[in-house]
Design an enzyme around this catalytic site. Structure first.
Site, PDB file in Angstrom:
ATOM      1  N   ARG A  98       0.831  -1.214   0.000  1.00  0.00           N
ATOM      2  CA  ARG A  98       0.000   0.000   0.000  1.00  0.00           C
ATOM      3  C   ARG A  98       0.864   1.262   0.000  1.00  0.00           C
ATOM      4  NH1 ARG A  98      -3.574  -0.125  -2.215  1.00  0.00           N
ATOM      5  NH2 ARG A  98      -2.770   1.740  -3.219  1.00  0.00           N
ATOM      6  N   LYS A 132       3.829  25.544  -3.261  1.00  0.00           N
ATOM      7  CA  LYS A 132       2.540  24.908  -2.962  1.00  0.00           C
ATOM      8  C   LYS A 132       2.692  23.401  -3.133  1.00  0.00           C
ATOM      9  CE  LYS A 132      -0.166  28.975  -4.237  1.00  0.00           C
ATOM     10  NZ  LYS A 132      -0.967  29.650  -5.274  1.00  0.00           N
ATOM     11  N   LYS A 164       7.872  40.179  -1.720  1.00  0.00           N
ATOM     12  CA  LYS A 164       6.471  40.355  -2.097  1.00  0.00           C
ATOM     13  C   LYS A 164       5.922  41.651  -1.502  1.00  0.00           C
ATOM     14  CE  LYS A 164       5.639  35.432  -2.611  1.00  0.00           C
ATOM     15  NZ  LYS A 164       4.694  34.333  -2.458  1.00  0.00           N
ATOM     16  N   GLU A 194       8.435  40.470  -6.690  1.00  0.00           N
ATOM     17  CA  GLU A 194       7.109  40.279  -7.294  1.00  0.00           C
ATOM     18  C   GLU A 194       6.493  41.640  -7.567  1.00  0.00           C
ATOM     19  OE1 GLU A 194       4.259  37.302  -5.467  1.00  0.00           O
ATOM     20  OE2 GLU A 194       3.122  39.156  -5.199  1.00  0.00           O
ATOM     21  N   ASP A 215       3.049  39.157 -11.596  1.00  0.00           N
ATOM     22  CA  ASP A 215       1.988  38.342 -11.011  1.00  0.00           C
ATOM     23  C   ASP A 215       0.616  38.795 -11.471  1.00  0.00           C
ATOM     24  OD1 ASP A 215       1.103  36.239  -9.342  1.00  0.00           O
ATOM     25  OD2 ASP A 215       0.506  37.719  -7.826  1.00  0.00           O
TER      26      ASP A 215
END
Lengths: 285, 285, 285, 285, 285, 285
Positions: A98, A132, A164, A194, A215
């Site tokens: 598994r 992420k 940022k 950014e 962005d």
């Protein structure tokens, strides 16, 4: 976390004090052969994890497992392809099955999903990932992204600088943020800023940013921003982000960007389908 | 792995020796307010992880974080809903943001995805998960399944018995597998047997299985199998598995099954979209 | 805790930075033979721990130990029997001797003590243990109970349900306690309810308890309770507890109980007497 | 192992992923009062462990526990005495009860058992323990020995020197063993030599042993050995060992020995009987 | 901390997720030979650490390293001497080089520095170290002191007693401090008392101190103190401390002291100079 | 390793199971005041470690310590200056004293030693450290370098690229090494190439190295190399290394180099001299 520690913790999660069913039913001396087969077309990732799982499960029993891979990381394979054979005590195969599949299905899922983004880019722009990622699995997931043909952005907060809006607000201006960062980090670290407007872009360029991240700009804005940046600082690296999927990448790949970054490489990927068949082996004389 | 250990390891992964950018730009004394907002309709899961992340990041700096949730685990919320406010040093918000969102987006993704399966079942049959979970995140993912309205199957190999074809082959018959297992496990454990034919079903029933799992049967076979089982052992629990998605669940929900199990609750779920906005707060007098 | 971790921690406790005496007196190259002999009649338990101890001590020195057991777990042996020979560097034998014997004497003490309870039961009723075990040694002690011929109850709070008076008080009735538990646990877990009166017994039976535990009842009450339970729910499992020792077990073994549970298997056991003799071996050519 | 680590590992053993029954039945907000009462006369040991158990269980739930001891370590108390009150969430009391009692019953058992040896010695000779202790619990067990009125021998192999027959054989003579040890250890360590005959005793004394251990000698031999040693080296410390129980200690306590060491203080002790009662508390306004 | 754990933590520090440069440039299959050569005269210490470093780095890659030392711990060697050859994958040599050299240069630095103190003592007085050591490296540094020809004082606070002014003040007198300590520690521990005047010396001697430490006395005072102590308690051990360097040791070595202790053995030592050259090896057929 | 873990491990090393002397002599309720005073002129580093040590030692006893620093990291202070006051139980002061001072003396030693290099540079060239640091203490030592006025080079192998001769040999040329590295690392990492001749310098410049390291060149060569590099690539960063001490830095500071790196900042530093005095405090009413 290195792979051996991750596998050890994951076995503690799934095996814990032991597999009740296998302990009751399977003679520890029985040997078996496991075969892992693709049930769909896919890109391979996760093979070292499979090896580590069966090695550790075997080691818990004082036994050994022989793992033979017939494919390599990053291979694109067709449904029906044999990926791996494992020869080991049958109990080891049952206890490790598994976890081995969970890792292989998840990681190959990311590699397979990434491939679509890369193909949409047609080598006109580099596709990179983001932070992420699934907690604790980042190293494996970033490897899967590479197996899918894309590249990695910084690994974490400690090995690259990304300034940022909140950092800028905290010091007052892009100029000051870049200056303070340059004074703080060692000289092998590049600084990325950014930006979301042309004013911010101009300020970042004049502050000496090594990389700018555009962005959430429209296709048209992206095109203008690239020209504007190249005019001022030809050597600057230009990255774009914001809901990047294969369609959007296809539409902006010719704008002259260096990179597009897409969290979806990882967080929109689903597991691929694989199966493992087990066979008992005759006793060895 | 308990939540505190998981968060500690995940912070080691993302923060490691420290956030280069925040260290350079943000005065440790600046305070900030973070707000997490839904960017799509979703079912909430992962709130305790958010609290733990900011508590630990604050603790690394000898500071504290105040986390206030405006929604509860399992709530179905609309796009634009405010989930959580966090008041803490701005540096803490910046350092914890990514990990908190990664967990919340992933877990709410599972809860949201699970909801569709549960709605398809219309309470006619219980939807349960499987052991196909992300390594190290099983406890969190199984909680997300509950928040989505489904129920959990056994947690791991050590807290329930599931006899499959390879266990049966290893001892020779279903009858012997059930007997040996009954003698091996303590008396509070029920025994489930996976079957793929009516012969196997009959054998499992007469061997005294507490639960039978009908694997990969057609809708028609499932209906016949349920009637056959109820005729022989009315009290037996009946579970079905095999490519269960909302459509398939809708088509078999009236067959009299007790449960359907679906790995896809977890491995076919994608992250939901959430954003976190940060604001600097005025200094406290 | 798995055996290797337990032995590693126990060696840290006893060896710590090293054995001052052996370091001063014993040439690391000297080899030796250790023999472990029973100084009383006993039932054997703890052999794998002996192997692990010498393996780890040898490994700390980059050496190896050869451990040969002449008896098996659960064997009933007479005073004077040779259990085990260990060939290893003499320093390894000296450093591992105490821990190996401490484990073997303690665990064989439990197996030997358990045997008396099992003999008193004459196979008319199953003897099981409880959660009254030495912290950190539960897995080893529960194995010793099996070597002594008894069976194990649930391992811990996480792998079985036992509803006691305080749980019942917290929800209001046995009926509600069983219902809420059934809804909370996965479907492979049986539910046991502890009762101390016939009223509670009746309520537990009608609530659908899978197992009832008759706690601290007299011999007469036990007999009546068994008949009462069988009349209502023939298939229910019936366990009795409360100061169970061999004499009491002998007096109630014919009442039709399925099980008696006794903490004394473990907490009233004393260590058996074993000795280890060491001999230096001639150097190998 | 420090107490917090031991308790954490022991809770992992017994609670693991969580208490199924309490989770199902007990509202986390319900508060309760637990009272621990002696069910036999006993000597108290293990109170700090009780405090640590409930503190950690409460901490897992983000709650707190108030533990109030009415007795002190080493107190001799009568059956029926209230030892401890714990006020905490009822769920915390239920989850920590078993571990707290397991430690308290075991350690008070050792303190109680030790008291009999100490009384037999009537302060004419000091009773000390040995390294025959339960693995991982040595620090707690050695504290229990002190609570019973006896003293501790060396803690482990690293904080004291004891030269035994195999060390002597490995270097050739007692004289050389003492010399080599003196050269190897730092100057704050005393050297004890185990002897089984008068010849060995003489050799140990002339080699400059700081302490001699008379092992397995008869009462008559012990008396002669003490006089012989005092004649040669009045300041030498003299210890005796070998099947020391209260009767044997009573018979040799006037021979002029400094110490007798007895493994049985610990390994022949049984748990004492204690009970914990739980009551629900009304909600706080 | 045992050597394997120390090396593992140190590799985590320097290698972390991996060596960026080696990963990019070096084919994992390339083999290499590393040679470590002295660039100054020195005394050798740290060889086992070198072996452990390359073993662990190789193990991370599933490879092996062959480490051959041409010198032994404590050897005095001349500039240009070859200490060690390592044959391993070139990537392993590159990844382990820095840590191996850091340990070897630091520890040989201590051994070399210690040698000067020992030579100044001309075997008239024993030179010992103190607890002024680099945190986490104490065991290695104390070994280096032995390789330099000096001896170790107690390892830590737990394996020897040293009564200083604050302990004395806390109990009221040297007499009471010695008494209370004798009652508290086990009987294999000697008691050392630090004194700074003749009054304190007299009190320590009459209290029965096993060792006296004359702290910060002038050469003249030391001579008088030794005679005074020998007159009262000929067998007492006498140690002196306070800014001990080779010059001061030379000036007091004939005063009849047993020991001088010097923190400077370790904290005034600088690293010696060593270099490691790497060569690629031809592939093995 | 974060500071709390380092201090915990270091306390395990020095305190282990406990301080024998303090346990015997010091009433746990006695409170005390400790004062740390400079016994030489020095630059301060290590203050957070002092705080952490006393916090952890106090915590082991369920007590608290109040640590007040009168100086800041990087302050240049004169002999006799009071650095720190600690108010805590006297036992806590005694148990933590050695570790706190060991860290403070070592780290302030590095800051003080570094200051001399920085002053020699007269701000004409930046002084940076290397990876020649004490294993496990790198983060603290690199902070001490900053407190001494210098800057840090990359922290470890994972956060910066440095291509050396062996990497170049492994791929065949500087050109290929730079290309392969650029393709392998993420885009926020700069690439430094070590060169020892003008040919290598030219090749590194044309390959696009972001930084060049001129290793072991004479003063004259350094001057020529700087002009050569600036002529070809004005923006390239230029670092020099090789036996850099204050004298050598003074002689090359005007050559136009950006940086000089010196391992000696750390490995040639000795501990500074500090003392800690303890006073008992009157009981609080």
């Amino acid at each position: 976390m290195q792979l051996p520690e991750l596998v050890a913790l994951a076995l503690a999660e799934d095996l814990g004090p032991g597999d009740l069913t296998t302990k009751a039913c399977v003679d520890p001396k029985l040997r078996g052969l496991g075969t892992i087969v693709a049930k769909q077309d896919l890109v391979v990732s996760g093979l070292p994890a499979v090896r580590e799982v069966f090695a550790q499960v075997a080691d818990r029993r004082g036994a050994s497992a022989s793992v033979k891979h017939h494919v390599a990381q990053g291979d694109r394979i067709l449904r029906g392809t044999l990926l791996t054979e494992i020869e080991a005590p049958l109990a080891v195969l049952l206890e490790g099955e598994r976890l081995a599949l969970n890792l292989l299905m998840k990681l190959s899922g990311i590699a397979t999903h990434t491939r679509a983004y890369v193909e949409a880019a047609r080598a006109k722009v580099t596709v990179v990932d983001t932070r992420k990622t699934t907690p604790l699995l980042r190293a494996l997931e970033k490897a899967a992204v590479r197996h899918g043909g894309a590249k990695n952005h910084r690994f974490a907060l400690y090995d690259g600088v990304m300034i940022k809006d909140n950092h800028i607000a905290a010091v007052g201006s892009i100029q000051r943020a870049v200056e303070r960062t340059r004074a703080s980090v060692h000289h092998l670290v590049k600084i990325e800023v950014e930006v979301t407007s042309f004013d911010e872009l101009d300020e970042a360029l004049s502050a000496g940013a090594d990389v700018v991240l555009l962005d959430n700009m429209s296709e048209e804005q992206l095109g203008l921003a690239v020209r504007r940046a190249r005019a001022q600082r030809p050597e600057v690296l230009i990255e774009a982000s914001g809901n990047m999927d294969p369609d959007r990448i296809a539409s902006i790949r010719d704008l002259g960007l260096d990179m597009v970054s897409a969290g979806g490489l990882i967080h929109q990927a689903r597991w691929v389908d694989l199966s493992m068949k087990l066979l008992a082996l005759p006793e060895r004389a």
